[in-house]
Every structure is written in C-alpha cells, then in structure tokens.
Design a protein around this motif. Structure first.
Motif, mmCIF file in Angstrom:
data_model
loop_
_atom_site.group_PDB
_atom_site.id
_atom_site.type_symbol
_atom_site.label_atom_id
_atom_site.label_comp_id
_atom_site.label_asym_id
_atom_site.label_seq_id
_atom_site.Cartn_x
_atom_site.Cartn_y
_atom_site.Cartn_z
ATOM 1 N N VAL A 50 0.833 -1.200 0.000
ATOM 2 C CA VAL A 50 0.000 0.000 0.000
ATOM 3 C C VAL A 50 0.869 1.252 0.000
ATOM 4 C CG1 VAL A 50 -1.724 1.300 1.302
ATOM 5 C CG2 VAL A 50 -1.933 -1.172 1.084
ATOM 6 N N THR A 51 1.988 1.196 0.767
ATOM 7 C CA THR A 51 2.895 2.346 0.786
ATOM 8 C C THR A 51 3.464 2.617 -0.597
ATOM 9 O OG1 THR A 51 3.481 1.876 3.083
ATOM 10 C CG2 THR A 51 4.977 3.297 1.839
ATOM 11 N N GLY A 52 3.913 1.536 -1.283
ATOM 12 C CA GLY A 52 4.433 1.716 -2.635
ATOM 13 C C GLY A 52 3.383 2.266 -3.584
ATOM 14 N N ARG A 53 2.145 1.789 -3.422
ATOM 15 C CA ARG A 53 1.072 2.283 -4.289
ATOM 16 C C ARG A 53 0.734 3.735 -3.965
ATOM 17 N NH1 ARG A 53 -2.240 -1.306 -3.202
ATOM 18 N NH2 ARG A 53 -3.827 -0.226 -1.961
ATOM 19 N N ALA A 54 0.749 4.077 -2.664
ATOM 20 C CA ALA A 54 0.427 5.448 -2.287
ATOM 21 C C ALA A 54 1.507 6.418 -2.741
ATOM 22 C CB ALA A 54 0.242 5.542 -0.773
ATOM 23 N N ALA A 55 2.762 5.954 -2.786
ATOM 24 C CA ALA A 55 3.870 6.829 -3.174
ATOM 25 C C ALA A 55 4.156 6.771 -4.663
ATOM 26 C CB ALA A 55 5.115 6.440 -2.387
ATOM 27 N N LYS A 56 3.260 6.164 -5.414
ATOM 28 C CA LYS A 56 3.511 6.041 -6.855
ATOM 29 C C LYS A 56 3.624 7.406 -7.522
ATOM 30 C CE LYS A 56 4.227 2.897 -9.940
ATOM 31 N NZ LYS A 56 5.323 1.922 -9.770
ATOM 32 N N ILE A 62 9.567 11.854 -9.379
ATOM 33 C CA ILE A 62 11.034 11.887 -9.265
ATOM 34 C C ILE A 62 11.692 11.198 -10.453
ATOM 35 C CG2 ILE A 62 12.958 11.047 -7.870
ATOM 36 C CD1 ILE A 62 11.202 11.475 -5.395
ATOM 37 N N GLU A 63 11.144 10.053 -10.845
ATOM 38 C CA GLU A 63 11.715 9.353 -12.005
ATOM 39 C C GLU A 63 11.620 10.212 -13.272
ATOM 40 O OE1 GLU A 63 9.681 5.686 -12.212
ATOM 41 O OE2 GLU A 63 10.848 4.726 -10.599
ATOM 42 N N ARG A 64 10.480 10.896 -13.443
ATOM 43 C CA ARG A 64 10.303 11.750 -14.627
ATOM 44 C C ARG A 64 11.277 12.931 -14.582
ATOM 45 N NH1 ARG A 64 6.697 16.048 -15.958
ATOM 46 N NH2 ARG A 64 6.318 16.169 -18.220
ATOM 47 N N ALA A 65 11.472 13.482 -13.341
ATOM 48 C CA ALA A 65 12.399 14.614 -13.219
ATOM 49 C C ALA A 65 13.813 14.192 -13.582
ATOM 50 C CB ALA A 65 12.352 15.163 -11.802
ATOM 51 N N PHE A 66 14.223 13.011 -13.135
ATOM 52 C CA PHE A 66 15.549 12.537 -13.509
ATOM 53 C C PHE A 66 15.623 12.257 -15.019
ATOM 54 C CE2 PHE A 66 16.264 11.477 -8.949
ATOM 55 C CZ PHE A 66 17.483 12.119 -8.805
ATOM 56 N N GLY A 67 14.511 11.764 -15.592
ATOM 57 C CA GLY A 67 14.496 11.537 -17.038
ATOM 58 C C GLY A 67 14.648 12.834 -17.828
ATOM 59 N N GLY A 178 2.728 21.511 -5.597
ATOM 60 C CA GLY A 178 2.151 20.776 -6.722
ATOM 61 C C GLY A 178 1.978 19.298 -6.449
ATOM 62 N N LEU A 179 2.364 18.848 -5.239
ATOM 63 C CA LEU A 179 2.236 17.421 -4.924
ATOM 64 C C LEU A 179 0.783 17.072 -4.618
ATOM 65 C CD1 LEU A 179 5.367 16.929 -2.659
ATOM 66 C CD2 LEU A 179 5.104 16.294 -5.067
ATOM 67 N N PRO A 180 0.346 15.868 -4.953
ATOM 68 C CA PRO A 180 -1.042 15.450 -4.676
ATOM 69 C C PRO A 180 -1.246 15.140 -3.200
ATOM 70 C CG PRO A 180 0.179 13.622 -5.613
ATOM 71 C CD PRO A 180 1.117 14.802 -5.645
ATOM 72 N N ASN A 181 -2.504 15.088 -2.767
ATOM 73 C CA ASN A 181 -2.866 14.693 -1.409
ATOM 74 C C ASN A 181 -3.124 13.196 -1.344
ATOM 75 O OD1 ASN A 181 -2.757 17.365 -0.453
ATOM 76 N ND2 ASN A 181 -4.843 17.744 -1.239
ATOM 77 N N VAL A 182 -3.139 12.701 -0.118
ATOM 78 C CA VAL A 182 -3.436 11.283 0.083
ATOM 79 C C VAL A 182 -4.905 11.045 -0.199
ATOM 80 C CG1 VAL A 182 -3.433 9.382 1.744
ATOM 81 C CG2 VAL A 182 -1.611 11.082 1.813
ATOM 82 N N SER A 183 -5.179 9.985 -0.932
ATOM 83 C CA SER A 183 -6.576 9.695 -1.278
ATOM 84 C C SER A 183 -7.344 9.244 -0.047
ATOM 85 C CB SER A 183 -6.624 8.598 -2.350
ATOM 86 O OG SER A 183 -6.148 7.382 -1.828
ATOM 87 N N ASP A 184 -8.655 9.494 -0.073
ATOM 88 C CA ASP A 184 -9.501 9.081 1.050
ATOM 89 C C ASP A 184 -9.466 7.577 1.258
ATOM 90 O OD1 ASP A 184 -10.132 11.707 1.379
ATOM 91 O OD2 ASP A 184 -11.990 11.584 0.195
ATOM 92 N N GLN A 185 -9.330 6.852 0.187
ATOM 93 C CA GLN A 185 -9.311 5.392 0.276
ATOM 94 C C GLN A 185 -8.103 4.909 1.077
ATOM 95 O OE1 GLN A 185 -9.274 3.425 -3.486
ATOM 96 N NE2 GLN A 185 -9.562 1.380 -2.616
#
Length: 567
Positions: A50-56, A62-67, A178-185
């Motif tokens: 769930v942590t990995g999915r929430a931090a996707k 970050i991956e796009r910024a490095f790209g 510009g970062l998103p919020n944690v989803s209610d789910q």
C-alpha cells in the motif's frame, strides 16, 4: 524441601493439572506464535504494498524529473556555448509543464549562465557546492525558500558529461505545492503521513506540511539510518510519543526513499493486533481446564471432605456428633468413610465416659485414703499428746514430743495430698514453710527473739520425695532450734532456703551457734536426717565452726515411677 510444598489440595491439583497441560500449552504457544509471525509478515507485506502504491505519484514525479534531467544533459553541450538558445528552450519547457518551477545547467565552475529564467547565478560559494561536485552523483535536496522562485521546492540534480568527462549537473526544481494529497481510500486504511527523504535524512516531500510531518517521524531512529535499498517495516513511537507503524520503500534508481506512517489503532495497523488474539488460546485453554478440574474436584471430593472435616472438628472440640447431610451424590468411598468415622466417634465417647467414671472413682478413693490416713495420724498424735501429759519423766516427754512432731509432719503431707490439684504432686515449699513456722512457734517463748531469713520457692514433688523432705526438714529444724544460740552480743539467727534450678533442688538450714552451748544428744536426729537424705537420693553437706552450723542437701527432682507389680 517438604515444607515448601503447598498443602492445599486445590493448589496441588492446579499445579499437577498445569504440569499435565504444559505440553499442550507449549504446542499451542508454538502454533500461535507461528500464526502471529505469519500474520505479522502478511500485514507488513500488505502495508509495504500500500505504501508503494500510495507513493507512486512521488516515485513517478522523481523518475520523470531525472528523465528530463538526463535528456537535457545529453544536449547540454549544445547549450553551454549558446546561453540564449539554452534560456529559450528551457524557458519554453517550463511554460509548457507547470510541474517544474526551474531548470538550469550548473557547470563545475559554479557560475550558472544557462537556466529557464535567463539570469546568471553563482553557486560556487554555497556550503554544499563542493561536496556535491566531488560526489558527482545524482542527488535530491530541499530548499524551503528558493532564491529563484521564493517557493518551497525540492531539487533534483543529475550529472552530465562533455567529451566523456564530468562537466556539472542539470538541476530541476519541483514545488511542494504541486504534490497530490493522500486519497480518502488510503487514509481509511490508517495512513497518517507519507514522506520521502534523501540519504542525508532530509525530508523531501510530505503529503501534509513538512514541519507537521516531522512530528510523525520515529523518535529513536534518525532518517539517515533508514535510507536503504531494502524495504522494511517496524513499530516505534513518534516524536510526540504516539505509537506508529512505519514502512520504508526505496524508490528505484534514485537516492530517495518513501516512508509510510500508519496509525496502529485503525486500518491495517490495527488488523495486526487482531492476530495477537490467538495468543490468548493457551491461557483460555488453561482456564477452562482448571475450571472443569476444580468443579469436578469440588463436586466429587472437596465438598464431602469439607463436610466430614466439619463433623470431625465439631467432635474434637465439643465431643458432639452433628447430623451430617448425606446427599445421594456422595461417592460410596466417602459414605463408607463417614460411617466409619461415626462408629469410631461413638466408640471414643463410650471409652472416654468409662475412663472418666474410672478416674472419678480412683480420685475419690485416693482422697478418701489420704483423708483417713491424715485422721488416723491426727488420732495417734492426740493419743501421744495424752501420753506426754501423763508422763512424769522429762526425757520421756521429750522423746514423745519429737515423735509427735514427726507424726504431725506426715499428717500435714497427707492433708496437702488430699487437697492437691497438681496431678498428685505436693507443694513442698508450703510444707517447708509450715514446718519452719510451727517449729519456731514451739521452740521459742514470747521473750526469745530469733532473726529468721527464709528463701522458699514453690517446688512440686511427688509424695515419694515430699515425705522424706518434710521429715528431713522437721529433724533439721528441731536440731537447729535445739543448738541455736547467740554469739557474743548478737541475737540468734536462722536461715532456711528451698530453691530449684532446672531439675535440681537445694535445701539448706543454717543457724548461729554459741561457744558455751552444751546439750546431750542421742544421735537419732542425725541418723534420721541421713536416712531421709538417702530416700531423697541427695547429698548432705554439713559445715560447722565456732559460731555457725549449716546443713545443705542437694537432690534431683524425680518423676513419678509406678511400683513394679509383684505377681
């Protein structure tokens, strides 16, 4: 060791039952621990997933910024010599993508002339400039108040090369707002906070404010010790002292790590506590087994034992037989034991009644014998008193008076035996006191004064020693009063003592003797004293000098010895 063993039947049964259930309890604990471990591992894997999915979102950002940085690094050689073209292309990229707030090419010199703003910047004097250049590795840093944009950003730096050699970094700034919020789910699952941090333990991003997120970090584990290439999960208290569960997931290909902070009272964090409940199974099994065992023991054994014990206690204290209840559920063994006790109690009461009757008869007979002996001795004393009055010779009167004194002593002993309440023993102290007083009364006239000192203790003796002691004291007092006299100008004195030390008794008579005392003696008194001393089993010591005469007798107090029957 036997004194340490519990004597209560319930306690002993509980210990034995616990010992019997120990193997089952060990197996149950082993199985429970294995289930709990597997449940813990499953819960941790679930939280990590769930942590990995929430931090996707952060991971992709970050991956796009490095790209993007790698892309501009590949064409940095075209921009280094043409700052205007660089500014045009980088500025156009920023205008078309609001994810980023700044892009610049930072050369080794630290003087940035190519950036999305078109301005020149000198970073050579910044404190972390030289360490970054020396490391020549991609990095992520945080700037809470960026000088270029005035916003809170985190900066992605990607190294680039020119002609195969390290030439500097491509720096891209990403604003935190510009970062998103944690989803209610995900929040419903118990996620408290989601942060990313670099290898130096610096928070890069947080779903809430960075300062607020810092309060949720583990108090005992700095972030720089958690940055790793492996996922992990642990439970600790945050800086506010609240229990939290933490999950750490590294972002592949970047120096950033994601940390999920979960509440332990709700969501998946609370689900782990549900797996702890099976650990109560061994305890519940022990409680249930003990309850069944105790109920069985009380119903089948203890209830009837308590009832029988009350009946025995009542019989032992009051010699009364209560009417015990005899329920139909009483086992036949206890029924037989109860019947045997009742029969035994009846026999004991009958035997005690017979013994009491026999003892009462014997006491009456013994007292009657002593009473008759005392009366007979008093009768003999009265007859001898008549003979003394009729005798004409003083010598005859003296002999009869001495004999009368001995008979009176015997009568006194039998009187005390008749009145004795000490299992047939006589208070010899009282006898000696009576003998001393009567001897002084008979031997002294109204004008004679004798200084008498007594130390007479209460000494209980059986008649076998009380009689010879009394006769010995009577003879000793008679001799003392016969020879007592004053020395020089002092008045006559007499000292009598009867003391007991353990099982040894000491009796002494000491009197003053004058130098001019002369008296005829038949020697019968000394012979009697020696004979009575032998009967006592004692040792007689006599001390005599010019003005003092002392007789001391030491003897052991004997126990009652029944006379051997002569068949």
């Amino acid at each position: 060791m036997n004194n340490l063993r519990p004597r209560n039947l319930l306690v002993q049964t509980m210990l034995l039952m616990t010992l019997a259930l120990l193997p089952l309890g060990a197996v149950a604990i082993f199985q429970t621990n294995r289930v709990a471990t597997e449940a813990e591992n499953s819960a941790q894997l679930a939280l990590l997933a769930v942590t990995g999915r929430a931090a996707k979102t952060e991971e992709l950002l970050i991956e796009r910024a490095f790209g993007v940085a790698q892309f501009f690094g590949s064409i940095a050689g075209d921009f280094v010599d043409d700052p205007d073209a660089c500014t045009e292309h980088l500025g156009s990229f920023i205008e078309n993508d609001d994810t980023y707030s700044f892009i610049g090419i930072l050369p080794i010199s630290g003087l940035m002339t190519c950036s999305s703003t078109g301005q020149d910047y000198d970073f050579s004097s910044f404190p972390n400039f030289k360490p970054i250049m020396d490391a020549q590795k991609r990095s992520i840093e945080v700037n809470r108040n960026a000088a270029l944009t005035g916003k809170s950003v985190f900066i992605v730096s990607e190294p680039f090369e020119l002609d195969g050699a390290f030439a500097g970094f491509i720096s891209i700034s990403i604003p935190h707002d510009g970062l998103p919020n944690v989803s209610d789910q995900i929040e419903a699952l118990g996620l408290q906070e989601l942060v990313t941090f670099n290898a130096d333990g610096e928070i890069l991003t947080a779903r809430s404010d960075i300062d607020t997120a810092a309060l949720q970090l583990p108090a005992s584990m700095p972030l720089d010790t958690l940055s790793t290439t492996q996922t992990r999960a642990f439970k600790a208290k945050n800086t506010a002292g609240e229990a939290r569960r933490y999950t750490v997931v590294p972002i592949e290909g970047s120096p950033a790590t994601v940390m999920g902070i979960w509440r332990v009272d709700t969501g998946l964090g609370n689900h782990i506590a549900a797996f702890i409940q099976p650990a109560l199974f061994p305890v519940l099994m022990w409680v249930a087994s003990m309850s069944v065992a105790m109920l069985s023991i009380y119903t089948l054994v203890l209830r009837h034992m308590v009832q029988l014990r009350k009946a025995m206690d009542n019989f032992a204290k009051n010699r009364r037989m209560s009417e015990p209840e005899k329920p139909m559920t009483m086992p036949i063994e206890f029924q037989s034991l109860n019947d045997n006790f009742e029969a035994m109690a009846q026999n004991i009461m009958q035997d005690e009644a017979k013994l009491e009757d026999s003892l009462r008869e014997k006491n009456v007979l013994i007292k009657e014998v002593h009473h008759r002996v005392k009366n007979n001795l008093q009768l003999i004393s009265s007859i001898m008193n008549m003979q003394i009055r009729e005798a004409e010779s003083e010598e005859t009167k003296t002999v009869l008076a001495r004999l009368q004194d001995r008979i009176i002593s015997l009568a006194t002993i039998h009187r005390d035996l008749y009145q004795s309440q000490n299992a047939g023993r006589v208070n010899s102290g009282a006898l000696v006191t009576d003998i001393v007083e009567k001897t002084l009364e008979l031997a002294t006239s109204g004008n004679d004064v004798v200084d008498v000192t007594t130390n007479i203790e209460l000494v209980l003796l059986f008649p076998d020693q009380a009689v010879p002691l009394s006769l010995l004291m009577a003879e000793g007092m008679t001799n003392a009063m016969k020879y007592i006299s004053s020395s020089e100008n002092n008045k006559p004195w007499l000292k009598v003592s009867l003391v007991q030390a353990d099982d040894t008794c000491t009796v002494s008579i000491e009197n003053s003797v004058g130098a001019s005392v002369t008296s005829e003696s038949t020697g019968l008194g000394a012979q009697l004293i020696t004979a009575f001393g032998i009967q006592l089993g004692g040792k007689i010591d006599v001390e005599k000098d010019d003005d003092r005469y002392a007789m001391t007798v030491h003897f052991k107090i004997a126990e009652f010895t029944p006379e051997t029957p002569d068949f």
